[in-house]
Structures are given as C-alpha cells and as structure tokens.
Design a protein around this motif. Structure first.
Motif, PDB file in Angstrom:
ATOM      1  N   HIS A   9       1.972   2.273  -0.598  1.00 58.87           N
ATOM      2  CA  HIS A   9       1.944   0.811  -0.713  1.00 58.87           C
ATOM      3  C   HIS A   9       2.537   0.198   0.564  1.00 58.87           C
ATOM      4  CE1 HIS A   9       2.165  -3.165  -2.336  1.00 58.87           C
ATOM      5  NE2 HIS A   9       1.898  -2.782  -3.575  1.00 58.87           N
ATOM      6  N   TYR A  11       4.117  -2.287   0.852  1.00 61.71           N
ATOM      7  CA  TYR A  11       5.457  -2.798   0.556  1.00 61.71           C
ATOM      8  C   TYR A  11       6.563  -1.863   1.057  1.00 61.71           C
ATOM      9  CZ  TYR A  11       4.228  -6.763  -2.486  1.00 61.71           C
ATOM     10  OH  TYR A  11       3.801  -7.963  -2.990  1.00 61.71           O
ATOM     11  N   GLU A  37      -2.299   1.162   0.374  1.00 65.61           N
ATOM     12  CA  GLU A  37      -2.458   0.161  -0.687  1.00 65.61           C
ATOM     13  C   GLU A  37      -2.088  -1.199  -0.117  1.00 65.61           C
ATOM     14  OE1 GLU A  37      -0.330   0.996  -4.316  1.00 65.61           O
ATOM     15  OE2 GLU A  37      -0.715  -0.998  -5.140  1.00 65.61           O
ATOM     16  N   PRO A  39      -1.529  -5.190  -0.671  1.00 65.94           N
ATOM     17  CA  PRO A  39      -1.278  -6.209  -1.696  1.00 65.94           C
ATOM     18  C   PRO A  39      -2.040  -7.498  -1.404  1.00 65.94           C
ATOM     19  CG  PRO A  39       0.584  -6.123  -0.180  1.00 65.94           C
ATOM     20  CD  PRO A  39      -0.403  -5.079   0.277  1.00 65.94           C
ATOM     21  N   SER A  65      -4.076  -4.085  -4.724  1.00 65.28           N
ATOM     22  CA  SER A  65      -3.421  -4.430  -5.977  1.00 65.28           C
ATOM     23  C   SER A  65      -2.880  -5.843  -5.887  1.00 65.28           C
ATOM     24  CB  SER A  65      -2.280  -3.460  -6.275  1.00 65.28           C
ATOM     25  OG  SER A  65      -1.311  -3.534  -5.260  1.00 65.28           O
ATOM     26  N   HIS A 208       0.761   4.820  -9.982  1.00 65.43           N
ATOM     27  CA  HIS A 208       1.902   4.657  -9.077  1.00 65.43           C
ATOM     28  C   HIS A 208       2.923   5.738  -9.408  1.00 65.43           C
ATOM     29  CE1 HIS A 208       1.273   0.162  -7.877  1.00 65.43           C
ATOM     30  NE2 HIS A 208       0.796   0.994  -6.970  1.00 65.43           N
ATOM     31  N   GLY A 241      -0.295   6.710  -5.937  1.00 62.45           N
ATOM     32  CA  GLY A 241       0.306   5.939  -4.855  1.00 62.45           C
ATOM     33  C   GLY A 241       1.820   5.887  -4.897  1.00 62.45           C
ATOM     34  N   GLU A 243       5.068   3.898  -4.347  1.00 60.71           N
ATOM     35  CA  GLU A 243       5.412   2.483  -4.322  1.00 60.71           C
ATOM     36  C   GLU A 243       6.926   2.361  -4.296  1.00 60.71           C
ATOM     37  OE1 GLU A 243       4.786   0.320  -7.964  1.00 60.71           O
ATOM     38  OE2 GLU A 243       4.544  -1.590  -6.935  1.00 60.71           O
TER      39      GLU A 243
END
Ligand SMILES: [Mn+2]
Length: 286
Positions: A9, A11, A37, A39, A65, A208, A241, A243
């Motif tokens: 991710h 993030y 990933e 966002p 996502s 996740h 994934g 995260e």
C-alpha cells in the motif's frame, strides 16, 4: 505454482496519492513487490493515465482501494448522499480501469468511522447492496471487480466479519463483487483466522496481510500459518497486500491512531514482511 501476488500500500510512504508520488511505483518494484496499491480517497488528484504509463515503464501491476466518506455514504439516511456515494464509486472504478487495475477494494459500502445509536436496520444493508449493485454493473463494463473489506467495529457498523461480508456479497448478487479480508481487523472481530479465510475463498479478491498492531508481520498476534494454510488449500493465487503506516506523516495519525514507531522505517517493515511471507508461502504452498 502460480504464487501469491504481493502488493504494498502506498500508505507505507505517503498519506496522499498524486503525481508527486509516482516515484513510489519504482520504489515498490525495487523492493520486490508485484503490485502497488494506490488509494483513491482523493480521487481528484489521481491521474490514471500518468500512473498507467509509469506502471508500464517500471513493469509492475496495480490494485486500488478506497473508503467512503460521510458525504458519499451508501448507507446514509439521505438519498442525495447515497447517490453521491454511487457517483464517487463510479469515478473510482473508472480510475481503476484507466490505470489498468482489475480490483478496487476497501470500505465501499458505508462511511468509515460512522457510529450508530442503535442496531443497524435492514435498510442500511439494503441501501448498501442497492448502491453496490449499480456500481458493480458499471464496473463490469470496465472490467473491474469490487472487493468489500470487512473492518473492525470502531471503524464501521456494517461489515465487521467475514460472515457479514458474505451476506452483503450475496445481497448485491453480481459476479464482479467479492470479499477483501484484512487480518488486522480479523484479529479484533473473528474467532480464528483459518475458518473465515476458508469461508471467504470462493469470493476472495484481495487480502490485506497486516499484523495485529500493523507493525512487522510475524511479530504480532496474527496466526499467519492458519491464513496461508487456508489460502494454499483453496488454491488462492490472487493479490495479498502489506498495509502499514509506519512512516506516514502526522497528517494520518489521527485516523490511524498509531502514536508509536512500529519499525525503524517503512522500507524495513515491508522488506522484512515480504521476506517473512515468501518463506511462509514456500512452506505452506508446497
Ligand atoms: Mn485494510
């Protein structure tokens, strides 16, 4: 052996995706991931064609996502807000297709963080299913599958468990709507990890694989062997994934409530995590 497809991710490094963060595509590839990933919470900043060009140049896949906000909540009492949710999700579907991704996961059914004063009603479930059905039909034309993520009780009132995710998927009843599991949330809501993973498998489109404290995988309470054994038995070869938000700026802390350092850096956490998962996969899938 097809093998799992490992995503990271964005993030891990940024609270906000824009053209200023395109370098993260290269970084995910360099660290050994199969996918990044991306966002879509700030959909106005997402430049899908630029992303697609960079993905192609780097040679890495993508999954997207998002979560619904209060002003675009499919379960809102107000019809306009529900319609805004459908519109927002269609935009997310289009961006997902335009960047070449096949799956849009996340909290697609209700506003994140919304609290109720009483039990959710049939209406909430029906509104979510109705909105998702419309989005799913649109997504089908774009070649996109929706993954409904079950998350913990402090962040949603609707879908906390795999059983509830199955319920909503069955209510929507469209072939391109599946389940997105997250082990961080499962650690709070489920009785174990093996059974819900197995139950989700016929619908599973994303997972996740987050540790119980969102720190380094293998150092917390998640029973990884149970998850990987279930995935192996079911022949799952889709995306999983990492995260985590270790490095993410103070801007995200009020939402994630992570007020301590969980690893020396995000690169360290995800590199250690990826190595741990690949060894586990080798053991469980052979
Ligand atoms: Mn998640």
């Amino acid at each position: 052996m097809a093998g799992l497809k490992y995503a990271v991710h964005a993030y891990a490094w940024t609270p906000s995706w824009s053209n200023d963060t395109l370098d993260l595509i290269d970084r995910a590839k360099a660290l050994g991931f199969d996918m990044i990933e991306i966002p879509l919470m700030e959909i106005d900043l997402v430049d899908a064609s630029k992303i697609r060009r960079r993905l192609d140049a780097v040679g890495i896949d993508v999954i997207t996502s998002t979560v619904l906000a209060m002003d675009c909540d499919l379960t809102a009492d107000d019809e306009k807000t529900r319609a805004a949710g459908v519109d927002y999700l269609k935009r997310c579907v289009q961006a997902t297709a335009d960047m070449g991704a096949g799956v849009l996961g996340g909290v697609l059914y209700s506003a994140i963080g919304r609290k109720l004063d009483s039990f959710p009603s049939t209406k909430h479930w029906e509104w979510a299913a109705q909105g998702l059905k419309e989005v799913a039909r649109y997504a089908r034309g774009a070649g996109v599958t929706l993954g409904l993520e079950a998350i913990n009780r402090y962040e949603t009132f609707l879908v906390n468990t795999c059983d509830q995710a199955v319920r909503l998927v069955e209510m929507v009843d469209e072939p391109n709507v599946g389940i997105h599991l997250d082990s961080y949330h499962m650690n709070i809501e489920e009785n174990d990890f093996y059974q819900p993973t197995t139950k989700a498998l016929p619908h599973l489109v994303f997972y996740h694989i987050s540790e119980s404290h969102r720190g380094t995988p293998g150092e917390g309470l998640v029973r990884w062997e149970d998850i990987f054994r279930a995935l192996a038995e079911g022949g799952y070869s889709g995306p999983v994934g990492l995260e985590s938000y270790t490095e993410v700026s103070d801007a995200m802390r009020p939402a994630t409530c992570i007020w301590r350092k969980l690893a020396s850096s995000s690169d360290q956490l995800i590199t250690d995590g990826l190595r741990y998962f690949k060894e586990l996969e080798k053991r469980c899938f052979s």
